[in-house]
Write an enzyme that holds these catalytic residues in place. Structure first.
Site: not given
Length: 531
Positions: A450, A502
């Site tokens: 993006t 994560h």
């Protein structure tokens, strides 16, 4: 021999669709590749075209029915509806049309207007799936009296998932609009009245040629809002509404309608050239409900606008992404000097050779593709309790449109040349703004990029696009003093951000992944040498 009309092959993530609208009826003749029916999924509307020329003989899935991938929707027979075995069906249809002139007996200006054609239709909203309760009339693309062709787009209906197009049932014109822009409508609600053969086409009557001027008379005859006189100016209803919205001075607008009537087109022209702005001393216009209330010095105005359904859905998905992923972001900065020098040196030659401009996205996509090969965890996705490793790089590129953010996907970017990347991104951007992207073009990405820098963002924290596990954020190129070989130099610098899940990616891999992109961009020769 009959030819089967089948639903498209849905992607794996789409289990079923809904028959939104049939554009042909049994007995109608169709041409090869002509639009017959639309299938609405939870993301986009798919068009089904005729596999062969002939006559539609059977409709096996009615509007509103739920259908699966490649299910038979109907059948096409040989021949034309003009004769042969299908002639009775056409004849029956004509018999149904013959009694229609009875409408002329009504003391109604609408019935006199379409004298060139006759048959009237109700223009209805599409059949919404069970999960969609209602939609919003986003835009009317045609005005009352304006000549249109069959299957021309009349209006857009925005739901919380997709924007649905409402098309003309035949050649003709709109007689009356019953649901204005911004109105909430339900499934199959009547949006407008349509007349075949009407409209200001060449060869029509003088009244039809002046359809825009006569709109106010039609509205008055049909019980709709009538014209309003302000001072020595006569305002059509649509013009009055737009003048109020833009807080314009009606006395400064020149009317081109009948008797000097101010039309919507006149107001649009005034808005564009700024010729009808109110003077500083002039009080803001008030609606009839509040006209008696005096203007308060220092009054602070507020405007409340409902959130679009598409925007509501985007908001829910972004919140869900933050709630379900263990999201962290790591930052770095890249010296863009080398890339900018390459662009400056080869931009003209590149454009002549490939007929497209050399931008930054091509370099970032290629750098990300190489980094994804080296760090397969970043290119993986999470499916329940499984980890899916992808042996390819499909990179989504976030594109901003007036209706919201969409992410079309570049396939097999490792095998694409920079020119191919640039051409495809330009095409994606154009079709995204026109609402022409297909469902298959927005699914299956393994990573997303993006670019908030095009809007001036210096640094941001991008949100992961599930089920992907990472996203790269580009930002504005800013000249900053940097220490280079013991000396301070001004360099064009860009902050980079990688947000990652994560649960899947360790911090070490995320940091090294971003450093790899940085190194490839600061020394683009690495992309060619694969080092």
């Amino acid at each position: 021999m009959a030819t089967e009309i089948k639903a498209p092959t849905f992607p794996e993530s789409v289990a079923e669709g809904t028959v939104a609208a049939w554009h042909k009826k049994p007995g109608d003749s169709v041409d090869r590749d002509e639009l017959i029916v639309e299938i609405e999924t939870d993301k986009v509307v798919l068009e089904v075209v005729a596999p062969e020329a002939g006559t539609l003989t059977d409709v096996l899935a009615e509007e509103g029915d739920t259908v699966e991938s490649e299910q038979v929707l109907g059948k096409i027979g040989e021949g034309s509806a003009k004769g042969g075995d299908d002639a009775p069906a056409k004849s029956a249809a004509k018999d149904q049309e013959k009694p229609e002139p009875k409408a002329e007996k009504k003391d109604d200006a609408k019935a006199e207007k379409p004298s060139g054609g006759g048959k009237q239709h109700e223009v209805k909203a599409p059949s919404f799936p069970e999960s969609i309760q209602e939609g919003t009339v986003a835009t009317w693309h045609k005005k009352v009296g304006e000549a249109v062709k069959r299957d021309d787009v009349l209006a857009d209906i925005e739901t919380d998932k997709v924007v649905l197009e409402v098309v003309a049932p035949a050649d003709g014109a709109l007689v009356e609009i019953k649901a204005e822009e911004g109105s909430q409508v339900e499934s199959e609600e009547v949006l407008a009245l349509f007349s075949e053969g009407a409209g200001g086409s060449a060869g029509g009557s003088a009244d039809e040629g002046a359809s825009a001027e006569s709109r106010g008379d039609e509205n008055e005859a049909s019980g709709a809002e009538a014209d309003e006189k302000v001072g020595d100016k006569i305002l059509a209803p649509a013009a009055r509404k737009m003048i109020a919205e833009h807080d314009l001075d009606a006395s400064k607008i020149e009317g081109t309608g009948k008797g000097g009537r101010i039309l919507k087109e006149d107001v649009q022209k005034a808005v564009k050239n700024g010729s009808a702005k109110k003077s500083a001393k002039q009080a803001p216009a008030k609606s009839s409900a509040t006209a008696s209330a005096p203007a308060v010095a220092g009054e602070r105005e507020e405007k409340r606008v409902p959130m679009s359904r598409l925007r509501q859905t985007i908001a829910k998905r972004l919140v869900q992404a933050q709630q379900t992923a263990a999201m962290l972001t790591t930052y770095n900065e890249v010296d863009m000097s080398a890339v900018m020098e390459l662009r400056a040196q080869y931009k003209d030659t590149f454009q002549k050779a490939h007929d497209t401009k050399l931008g930054f996205m091509g370099f970032f996509v290629k750098a990300a593709s190489e980094a994804l090969k080296r760090f397969p965890d970043v290119n993986a996705s999470i499916d329940g309790t499984d980890i899916v490793y992808h042996g390819y790089q499909d990179i989504g590129v976030a594109v901003s449109t007036p209706r919201g953010l969409v992410v079309p996907v570049l396939r097999d970017t490792d095998n694409m040349k920079i020119a191919d990347v640039e051409k495809t991104i330009v095409d994606f951007g154009k079709r995204a703004r026109d609402g022409k992207l297909g469902i298959d073009e927005m699914q299956g990405g393994t990573f997303t990029i993006t670019n908030g820098g095009i809007f001036g963002s210096l640094m941001s924290t991008p949100i992961i696009n599930p089920p992907q596990t990472a996203i790269l954020g580009m930002h504005k190129i800013q000249e900053r003093p940097m220490a280079v070989n013991g000396k301070v130099e001004i360099r064009p610098m860009m902050y980079l951000a990688v947000s990652y899940d994560h649960r899947m990616i360790d911090g070490k891999d995320a940091v090294q992944f971003l450093v790899t992109i940085k190194e490839l961009l600061e020394d683009p020769a690495r992309l060619l040498l694969d080092v």
